[in-house]
Scaffold this active site. Structure first.
Site, PDB file in Angstrom:
ATOM      1  CG  HIS A  16       9.982  19.944 -43.646  1.00 52.85           C
ATOM      2  ND1 HIS A  16       9.925  20.584 -44.860  1.00 52.85           N
ATOM      3  CD2 HIS A  16       8.794  19.347 -43.493  1.00 52.85           C
ATOM      4  CE1 HIS A  16       8.741  20.375 -45.414  1.00 52.85           C
ATOM      5  NE2 HIS A  16       8.034  19.625 -44.594  1.00 52.85           N
ATOM      6  NE  ARG A  51      10.590  14.788 -53.804  1.00 50.55           N
ATOM      7  CZ  ARG A  51       9.281  15.056 -53.923  1.00 50.55           C
ATOM      8  NH1 ARG A  51       8.513  15.126 -52.856  1.00 50.55           N
ATOM      9  NH2 ARG A  51       8.748  15.278 -55.101  1.00 50.55           N
ATOM     10  CD  GLU A 157       0.566   8.656 -44.550  1.00 47.06           C
ATOM     11  OE1 GLU A 157       1.473   7.803 -44.478  1.00 47.06           O
ATOM     12  OE2 GLU A 157       0.765   9.880 -44.497  1.00 47.06           O
TER      13      GLU A 157
HETATM   14  N1  PXP Z   1       2.542  11.503 -45.185  1.00 45.13           N
HETATM   15  C1  PXP Z   1       3.053  11.502 -46.442  1.00 45.13           C
HETATM   16  C2  PXP Z   1       2.800  10.298 -47.297  1.00 45.13           C
HETATM   17  C3  PXP Z   1       3.818  12.577 -46.938  1.00 45.13           C
HETATM   18  O1  PXP Z   1       4.312  12.532 -48.190  1.00 45.13           O
HETATM   19  C4  PXP Z   1       4.058  13.675 -46.080  1.00 45.13           C
HETATM   20  C5  PXP Z   1       4.868  14.824 -46.568  1.00 45.13           C
HETATM   21  O2  PXP Z   1       6.147  14.430 -46.886  1.00 45.13           O
HETATM   22  C6  PXP Z   1       3.528  13.629 -44.772  1.00 45.13           C
HETATM   23  C7  PXP Z   1       2.760  12.555 -44.362  1.00 45.13           C
HETATM   24  C8  PXP Z   1       3.758  14.741 -43.806  1.00 45.13           C
HETATM   25  O3  PXP Z   1       3.158  15.916 -44.257  1.00 45.13           O
HETATM   26  P1  PXP Z   1       3.401  17.285 -43.495  1.00 45.13           P
HETATM   27  O4  PXP Z   1       4.854  17.612 -43.623  1.00 45.13           O
HETATM   28  O5  PXP Z   1       2.512  18.249 -44.192  1.00 45.13           O
HETATM   29  O6  PXP Z   1       3.021  17.064 -42.049  1.00 45.13           O
END
Ligand code: PXP
Length: 256
Positions: A16, A51, A157
């Site tokens: 982000h 990505r 995960e």
């Molecule tokens: N794990 C994976 C595999 C993800 O794709 C993401 C989002 O990019 C996250 C964890 C983290 O998610 P969040 O930003 O909702 O905490």
């Protein structure tokens, strides 16, 4: 018999930060700085998703982060031959294979390993041949855990998005139960247990308390809080929330 409690490692997803940079196409904020601040706050890993459309993290970030991350670099990538080649060349500490669709806002749903066929198997084989650790981002389903184990990966995960989105009450309890059952299957298959997506300062407690949870990957809630309190503090507060959950669980186990 209560099981031994270990605190899960916190992997901070900094995509982000790159999203904000890309909004203007400039140089700031720099995810490389973000990784350093997150590590100062106690992050035990840095997670990025390269990505295919390069909408946030770009190749330059991966290159620099590979050189500068002091903890563990976890690279999320799609099961796409060209991306797998970049992943192999960059040699992160861990690769997490994720599904990817261009229209999605964020990763929606886990990778369908059970129906992934040769595409998924080939990607895993290339990564293993290169000596890399592979984790599979999957829905909390025993079938997906078993399909992942059959490919010889070291970890899964579990996608916590549905749990995070469920309203409090029966729906949320059911999602937590699905996570607990998939976690038990992960343990039984001899795989390392990770979880992530949609976790925040409140809901992280239930997931951190799952037996043998080894790693939590969290991005959006930490970066959102960082806007107000700074990234180092936001990470420290998440670490504290995870540690509190583990401490509470240890105290409960002691009483049993
Ligand atoms: N794990 C994976 C595999 C993800 O794709 C993401 C989002 O990019 C996250 C964890 C983290 O998610 P969040 O930003 O909702 O905490």
């Amino acid at each position: 018999m209560p099981s031994f409690t270990r605190m899960p490692r916190l992997g901070v997803n900094i995509d982000h930060v790159a999203t904000i940079r890309q909004a203007r196409g400039g140089r700031e904020p720099d995810p490389v700085w973000a990784a350093a601040m997150a590590e100062l706050g106690g992050a035990e890993g840095i997670t990025i998703h390269l990505r295919e459309d390069r909408r946030h993290i770009v190749d330059r970030d991966l290159r620099l982060l590979r050189e500068t991350v002091q903890t563990r670099l976890n690279l999320e990538c799609a099961v796409e031959p060209a991306i797998i080649t970049i992943a192999i060349e960059s040699r992160p500490d861990q690769i997490t294979l994720v599904p990817e669709r261009r229209e999605e806002l964020t990763t929606e749903g886990g990778l369908d390993v059970a129906n992934g066929g040769a595409r998924v198997a080939d990607a895993v084989k290339r990564l293993h041949d290169a000596g890399l650790e592979v984790s599979m981002f999957i829905d909390p389903s025993i079938r997906q855990v078993e399909a992942s184990a059959a490919l010889g990966v070291h970890a899964v995960e579990l996608h916590t998005g549905q749990f995070a989105d469920a309203p409090f009450g029966k729906a949320r309890d059911a999602e937590l139960q699905a996570l607990i059952e998939a976690s038990a299957a992960t343990r039984a298959a001899g795989l390392t247990l990770h979880a992530g997506h949609g976790l925040n300062y409140v809901n992280v407690a239930d997931v951190a308390a799952i037996d043998d949870m080894a790693e939590l990957n969290i991005g959006h809630s930490i970066v959102s809080r960082a806007i107000f309190v700074g990234l180092e503090r936001a990470v420290r507060e998440m670490k504290e929330a995870i540690d509190r959950a583990a401490d509470r669980k240890a105290a409960t186990n002691k009483r049993l």
